[in-house]
Design a protein around this motif. Structure first.
Motif, PDB file in Angstrom:
ATOM      1  N   ALA A 117       0.937  -1.283   0.068  1.00  0.00           N
ATOM      2  CA  ALA A 117      -0.073   0.120  -0.005  1.00  0.00           C
ATOM      3  C   ALA A 117       0.977   1.199  -0.028  1.00  0.00           C
ATOM      4  N   LEU A 118       2.146   1.390   0.717  1.00  0.00           N
ATOM      5  CA  LEU A 118       2.755   2.465   0.687  1.00  0.00           C
ATOM      6  C   LEU A 118       3.269   2.404  -0.751  1.00  0.00           C
ATOM      7  N   PHE A 119       3.939   1.608  -1.158  1.00  0.00           N
ATOM      8  CA  PHE A 119       4.395   1.688  -2.566  1.00  0.00           C
ATOM      9  C   PHE A 119       3.594   2.265  -3.629  1.00  0.00           C
ATOM     10  N   ARG A 120       2.269   1.881  -3.364  1.00  0.00           N
ATOM     11  CA  ARG A 120       1.174   2.188  -4.436  1.00  0.00           C
ATOM     12  C   ARG A 120       1.090   3.714  -4.251  1.00  0.00           C
ATOM     13  N   ALA A 121       0.854   3.952  -3.114  1.00  0.00           N
ATOM     14  CA  ALA A 121       0.556   5.521  -2.803  1.00  0.00           C
ATOM     15  C   ALA A 121       1.812   6.308  -2.750  1.00  0.00           C
ATOM     16  N   GLU A 122       2.842   6.030  -2.759  1.00  0.00           N
ATOM     17  CA  GLU A 122       4.021   7.155  -2.727  1.00  0.00           C
ATOM     18  C   GLU A 122       4.999   6.932  -3.836  1.00  0.00           C
TER      19      GLU A 122
ATOM     20  N   GLY B 291       6.150   7.051   4.317  1.00  0.00           N
ATOM     21  CA  GLY B 291       6.429   7.531   3.067  1.00  0.00           C
ATOM     22  C   GLY B 291       7.437   8.716   2.956  1.00  0.00           C
ATOM     23  N   ALA B 292       7.436   9.529   3.947  1.00  0.00           N
ATOM     24  CA  ALA B 292       8.441  10.564   4.176  1.00  0.00           C
ATOM     25  C   ALA B 292       9.711   9.969   4.252  1.00  0.00           C
ATOM     26  N   TRP B 293       9.986   8.689   5.008  1.00  0.00           N
ATOM     27  CA  TRP B 293      11.114   8.218   5.173  1.00  0.00           C
ATOM     28  C   TRP B 293      11.832   7.716   3.980  1.00  0.00           C
TER      29      TRP B 293
ATOM     30  N   THR C  39      15.035   9.339   2.028  1.00  0.00           N
ATOM     31  CA  THR C  39      16.192   8.299   1.750  1.00  0.00           C
ATOM     32  C   THR C  39      16.583   8.554   0.137  1.00  0.00           C
ATOM     33  N   ALA C  40      15.468   8.401  -0.471  1.00  0.00           N
ATOM     34  CA  ALA C  40      15.453   8.691  -2.168  1.00  0.00           C
ATOM     35  C   ALA C  40      16.433   9.812  -2.472  1.00  0.00           C
TER      36      ALA C  40
END
Length: 76
Positions: A10-15, A58-60, A64-65
């Motif tokens: 879910a995090l991946f899809r959202a962010e 998501g902010a993490w 990081t990116a």
């Protein structure tokens, strides 16, 4: 490798798109931004037990990116 659970997916899809966009603002091509975002999500997955408890995972991932992108641009 860590197992992908529903929360991570879910995090991946959202962010994902947001992280790619943020990295794109730092510079580089769309392909480079996607690669950096993917690498950041891989790091998050490796550390998911710690990342998932952050106020904003998501902010993490985005931070990081961005750090990875800045390091990469300094090496070029």
């Amino acid at each position: 490798m860590a197992r992908i659970d529903d929360d991570f997916e879910a995090l991946f899809r959202a962010e994902y798109a947001r992280v790619v966009g943020a990295v794109r603002l730092v510079g580089g091509s769309a392909a480079q931004a996607e690669e950096v975002a993917q690498d950041a999500f891989c790091r998050a997955l490796e550390r998911w037990d710690r990342v998932r408890v952050h106020v904003s995972p998501g902010a993490w991932v985005q931070l990081t990116a961005l750090r990875m992108a800045v390091r990469s641009s300094r090496r070029r």
